[in-house]
Design a protein around this motif. Sequence first.
Motif, PDB file in Angstrom:
ATOM      1  N   TYR A 596      49.553 -66.403  20.074  1.00 55.92           N
ATOM      2  CA  TYR A 596      49.914 -66.354  18.547  1.00 55.92           C
ATOM      3  C   TYR A 596      48.375 -66.868  17.941  1.00 55.92           C
ATOM      4  O   TYR A 596      47.976 -66.319  16.771  1.00 55.92           O
ATOM      5  N   ILE A 597      47.919 -68.106  18.051  1.00 53.55           N
ATOM      6  CA  ILE A 597      46.728 -68.530  17.687  1.00 53.55           C
ATOM      7  C   ILE A 597      45.569 -67.402  17.801  1.00 53.55           C
ATOM      8  O   ILE A 597      44.874 -67.380  16.811  1.00 53.55           O
ATOM      9  N   LEU A 598      45.345 -67.041  18.757  1.00 52.49           N
ATOM     10  CA  LEU A 598      44.304 -65.826  18.991  1.00 52.49           C
ATOM     11  C   LEU A 598      44.623 -64.824  18.106  1.00 52.49           C
ATOM     12  O   LEU A 598      43.590 -64.421  17.520  1.00 52.49           O
ATOM     13  N   ASN A 599      45.782 -64.139  18.056  1.00 54.93           N
ATOM     14  CA  ASN A 599      46.052 -63.055  17.029  1.00 54.93           C
ATOM     15  C   ASN A 599      45.674 -63.376  15.581  1.00 54.93           C
ATOM     16  O   ASN A 599      45.078 -62.416  14.902  1.00 54.93           O
ATOM     17  N   VAL A 600      46.011 -64.608  15.357  1.00 53.25           N
ATOM     18  CA  VAL A 600      45.890 -65.037  13.864  1.00 53.25           C
ATOM     19  C   VAL A 600      44.011 -65.325  13.768  1.00 53.25           C
ATOM     20  O   VAL A 600      43.351 -64.552  12.762  1.00 53.25           O
ATOM     21  N   ILE A 689      47.502 -72.648  11.235  1.00 56.21           N
ATOM     22  CA  ILE A 689      48.610 -72.592  11.933  1.00 56.21           C
ATOM     23  C   ILE A 689      49.183 -74.000  12.386  1.00 56.21           C
ATOM     24  O   ILE A 689      48.532 -74.902  12.894  1.00 56.21           O
ATOM     25  N   ILE A 690      50.620 -74.074  12.144  1.00 50.94           N
ATOM     26  CA  ILE A 690      51.159 -75.428  12.322  1.00 50.94           C
ATOM     27  C   ILE A 690      52.296 -75.098  13.544  1.00 50.94           C
ATOM     28  O   ILE A 690      53.255 -74.191  13.348  1.00 50.94           O
ATOM     29  N   VAL A 691      52.233 -76.000  14.446  1.00 53.37           N
ATOM     30  CA  VAL A 691      52.865 -75.891  15.795  1.00 53.37           C
ATOM     31  C   VAL A 691      53.765 -76.883  15.774  1.00 53.37           C
ATOM     32  O   VAL A 691      53.704 -78.121  15.673  1.00 53.37           O
ATOM     33  N   GLY A 692      55.259 -76.364  15.455  1.00 50.95           N
ATOM     34  CA  GLY A 692      56.215 -77.545  15.536  1.00 50.95           C
ATOM     35  C   GLY A 692      56.571 -78.078  14.011  1.00 50.95           C
ATOM     36  O   GLY A 692      55.780 -77.883  13.054  1.00 50.95           O
ATOM     37  N   THR A 693      57.818 -78.900  13.930  1.00 48.20           N
ATOM     38  CA  THR A 693      58.023 -79.286  12.653  1.00 48.20           C
ATOM     39  C   THR A 693      57.708 -80.536  12.341  1.00 48.20           C
ATOM     40  O   THR A 693      58.319 -81.335  11.446  1.00 48.20           O
ATOM     41  N   GLY A 694      57.016 -81.288  13.015  1.00 45.83           N
ATOM     42  CA  GLY A 694      56.249 -82.467  12.755  1.00 45.83           C
ATOM     43  C   GLY A 694      57.118 -83.758  13.021  1.00 45.83           C
ATOM     44  O   GLY A 694      56.771 -84.737  12.545  1.00 45.83           O
ATOM     45  N   TYR A 769      57.794 -66.267   1.794  1.00 41.64           N
ATOM     46  CA  TYR A 769      57.464 -66.284   3.273  1.00 41.64           C
ATOM     47  C   TYR A 769      58.283 -65.109   3.905  1.00 41.64           C
ATOM     48  O   TYR A 769      59.237 -64.356   3.375  1.00 41.64           O
ATOM     49  N   ARG A 770      57.501 -64.758   5.032  1.00 40.22           N
ATOM     50  CA  ARG A 770      58.189 -63.719   5.895  1.00 40.22           C
ATOM     51  C   ARG A 770      58.388 -64.189   7.191  1.00 40.22           C
ATOM     52  O   ARG A 770      57.559 -65.059   7.583  1.00 40.22           O
ATOM     53  N   THR A 771      59.061 -63.563   8.006  1.00 38.06           N
ATOM     54  CA  THR A 771      59.374 -64.016   9.518  1.00 38.06           C
ATOM     55  C   THR A 771      58.625 -63.041  10.573  1.00 38.06           C
ATOM     56  O   THR A 771      58.215 -61.740   9.842  1.00 38.06           O
ATOM     57  N   CYS A 772      58.170 -63.499  11.530  1.00 35.87           N
ATOM     58  CA  CYS A 772      57.726 -62.470  12.382  1.00 35.87           C
ATOM     59  C   CYS A 772      57.720 -62.593  13.914  1.00 35.87           C
ATOM     60  O   CYS A 772      58.399 -64.047  14.259  1.00 35.87           O
ATOM     61  N   ARG A 773      57.824 -62.061  14.885  1.00 37.29           N
ATOM     62  CA  ARG A 773      57.575 -62.191  16.304  1.00 37.29           C
ATOM     63  C   ARG A 773      56.108 -62.059  16.708  1.00 37.29           C
ATOM     64  O   ARG A 773      55.261 -61.307  16.005  1.00 37.29           O
ATOM     65  N   LEU A 774      55.721 -62.311  18.006  1.00 36.73           N
ATOM     66  CA  LEU A 774      54.484 -62.395  18.530  1.00 36.73           C
ATOM     67  C   LEU A 774      54.044 -60.676  18.490  1.00 36.73           C
ATOM     68  O   LEU A 774      53.001 -60.524  17.852  1.00 36.73           O
ATOM     69  N   GLU A 775      54.827 -60.082  18.654  1.00 37.96           N
ATOM     70  CA  GLU A 775      54.504 -58.450  18.989  1.00 37.96           C
ATOM     71  C   GLU A 775      54.245 -57.976  17.501  1.00 37.96           C
ATOM     72  O   GLU A 775      53.570 -56.976  17.531  1.00 37.96           O
ATOM     73  N   ASN A 776      54.781 -58.540  16.357  1.00 41.10           N
ATOM     74  CA  ASN A 776      54.473 -57.810  15.123  1.00 41.10           C
ATOM     75  C   ASN A 776      53.557 -58.850  14.205  1.00 41.10           C
ATOM     76  O   ASN A 776      53.371 -58.455  12.908  1.00 41.10           O
ATOM     77  N   LEU A 777      53.106 -59.761  14.815  1.00 43.63           N
ATOM     78  CA  LEU A 777      52.490 -60.715  13.858  1.00 43.63           C
ATOM     79  C   LEU A 777      51.152 -60.004  13.506  1.00 43.63           C
ATOM     80  O   LEU A 777      50.701 -60.221  12.187  1.00 43.63           O
ATOM     81  N   LYS A 778      50.448 -59.493  14.477  1.00 46.32           N
ATOM     82  CA  LYS A 778      48.843 -59.086  14.000  1.00 46.32           C
ATOM     83  C   LYS A 778      49.305 -57.686  12.899  1.00 46.32           C
ATOM     84  O   LYS A 778      48.326 -58.078  12.006  1.00 46.32           O
TER      85      LYS A 778
END
Length: 793
Positions: A596-600, A689-694, A769-778
């Motif tokens: 995810y991080i790499l794609n962003v 990029i924020i990983v997790g809900t804190g 905001y929009r939702t995404c999955r790894l396959e359509n993030l890019k």
Amino acid sequence: MTDMDERELIKISVRNLVEFILREGDIDNRRSGSMDKDIMQQGSRIHRKLQRRMGSNYRAEVSLKTQVPCEGFLLQVEGRADGIIEDDEGIMIDEIKGVLKDLIHIGEPSNVHLAQAKCYAYIYGTQENLKKIRVQMTYCHLETEELKRFSQTYVLKELEEWFLDLVKKYEKWARFQIEWRAAREASIKPLEFPFDYRDGQRDIVTSVYRTILRKKKLFVQAPTGVGKTMATVFPAVKAVGEGLGERIFYLTAKTITRTVAEQSFYILKELGLRFKVITLTAKEKICFCEETICNPDNCPYAKGHYDRVNEAVFDMIIHSDDMSRDSLEAQAKKHNVCPFEMALDVSLWADAVICDYNYVFDPNAHLKRFFSEGNKGEYLFLIDEAHNLVERGREMYSAALYKEDVLEMKRLVKAEDASLAKRLDECNKQFLLLKRECENYQILDGVSHIAVKLMNIMSGIEEYLEEVQEEEKREQVLNFYFQLRDFLNIYDVLDENYVIYTELEQDGRFKIKLLCVNPSVNLQTYLEQGNSTIFFSATLLPIHYYKKLLSVEREDYAIYALSSFPRENRLILLGTDVSSKYTMRGEAMYQKFAKYILNVVESKKGNYMIFFPSYRFMEDVSEYFQKEIEERTDIECIIQSQYMGEEAREIFLENFEEDRECSLAGFCVLGGIFSEGIDLAKDRLIGAIIVGTGLPQVCNDREILKQYFDSRNMRGFDYAYLYPGMNKVLQSAGRVIRTEEDKGVIVLLDERFQGRQYQEIFPREWDGYRTCRLENLKESIDDFWKKRCPIAE
């Protein structure tokens, strides 16, 4: 000559007058006298007790005041005499002081104590046309309630001469106050807002002014970039000009936000404002010595400090409006005084004080000259990044004591003081009984039996410190003394906003903790000493949470300032196929996060920050990310380390200011030093990029908070975990868009962000905001960057 009634009136309390004019000698933290000041807080109980015992010819807490005509103004000296006694011998003023020091060590009254009593004697004697009057100093041992009295008879004519000489020494300070106030107010009148108003900014300015006018509190939720610092400072300055407040306290949690406040005042000064603004720097940072040891043997600036400091302060306030750190240090060196203590004295003459929360709210560190008990000032409180005050308030108003520390003290003193060692041993036995009943943690109804033992120990330590010679041992005992003092001070204010519990920690240490769950009542003690309070932050959501924990009022105002930024400049994506839950963590999930991080990061060259819930999680994911970019030269990665000093932090941030040919991925921790307060505008940061809900880690403190709020039907999980966690998320996301020209992406990686309770806390400006999955993030990110930054044909 001007009619007396038309002359300007300057007021000063008896206590402030004598402490200010008559102080002398060295700063010396080895003297137990410095502890007496803290003990005075406990002394009010003894005052009341003694006063009740004194019989019908004793009048307690008698308000007294006198006005002294000075050239062009009247000086009003006022205060409350502890007692006035009328008997066959005449009239006597009684001044009571509570101490823990053995009374055998008090051979005569302190100059400052006696001077207070003499002031009251002069005022009352003049009022009643007396020729002579007696003064009695009553010292009371706080533990044993043993008394020691000193009395003396004064001829009123002599008292008058002494009192008028005291006033004469203060007259130049009062005159400065009047002349400066006139210059300040004349400069405020024509002052205009320095910029064109941004969207939402005018609403804040108007709301702040109205709140101050009505002496209320205001909560301001204002997105980044609205310009909330100037929007709060400007109306507060205008309010001071109209007599709605005398001094502004601009309170912050972090150094960087202090700089923004300083800049706001500087901009207004450039437009002609005359305003003395001081930023208070921590003692350790401003101290001229290598080690901060405050006594005349170790520090040349401590020796004779009080003999010289008034001259240093007067010289500074008369000749300059500049109270910057550089100017304060230069002035302290010129007059050979402590820069920290001098700065505190200078602050008395400042129009605005920029400082950390603890200078106002911390019971052990607050500025006693402004916030001593019974003080009421015309203060305006501007509380920046107010979301931080909930946790900081809990820390300031909680206290803990460890069994192991009690035992260590017993070992330390037993050879020299068997009596003190015995008291410590008795206390240790009480701890041992509680420890046997505690497996993990145990909530208690009260600890009064322990508190009594601690009072006995404090008294013993006070005597021990009079005799001990070895410096290292003295310091250890003194540190323990302050721990006891903190614990007992908090014990004194225990109420329904506290939970008392014992805990056996993982390392085997055993403690009793007085946990402040809701700090609002304690905060109110200080806030009510001012006229009005403005709480503001980019993340005060949900507002009811902050209102409940920061204020006791129901009629507080609240506004939501609209963002001035174009929504289309920001893309907010929710990754729905990843989770940071403990049960989901593992190699496959870490790899997915890394991808995810790499794609962003590879979608557009630029600087990115990636925030993780913990150092461990960050390290696990960074391992896989480093593998992904091993062969690549277009992406560089830097990682926040756990124990970064100030220099290391600056170096980390400088990476984002450099021009580079590749993308930069900065791995950081949610809620850490890089997740709020930093300002990387324009292309210095184009994605977060924020990983997790804190959510905070489950621990006993958090579970106790949850149970407390659940028991009051207040959604305990939300108060203990959800709201504090989401605040970290919102703060981190706020790093990206800092100006109207900024463009950037915010990616929230955790399927839990789809939950209703999380989305209820989303700011209004996140609507798209929009939702995404790894396959359509890019695809989503590439599409955003093409629209925002189209490549010329």
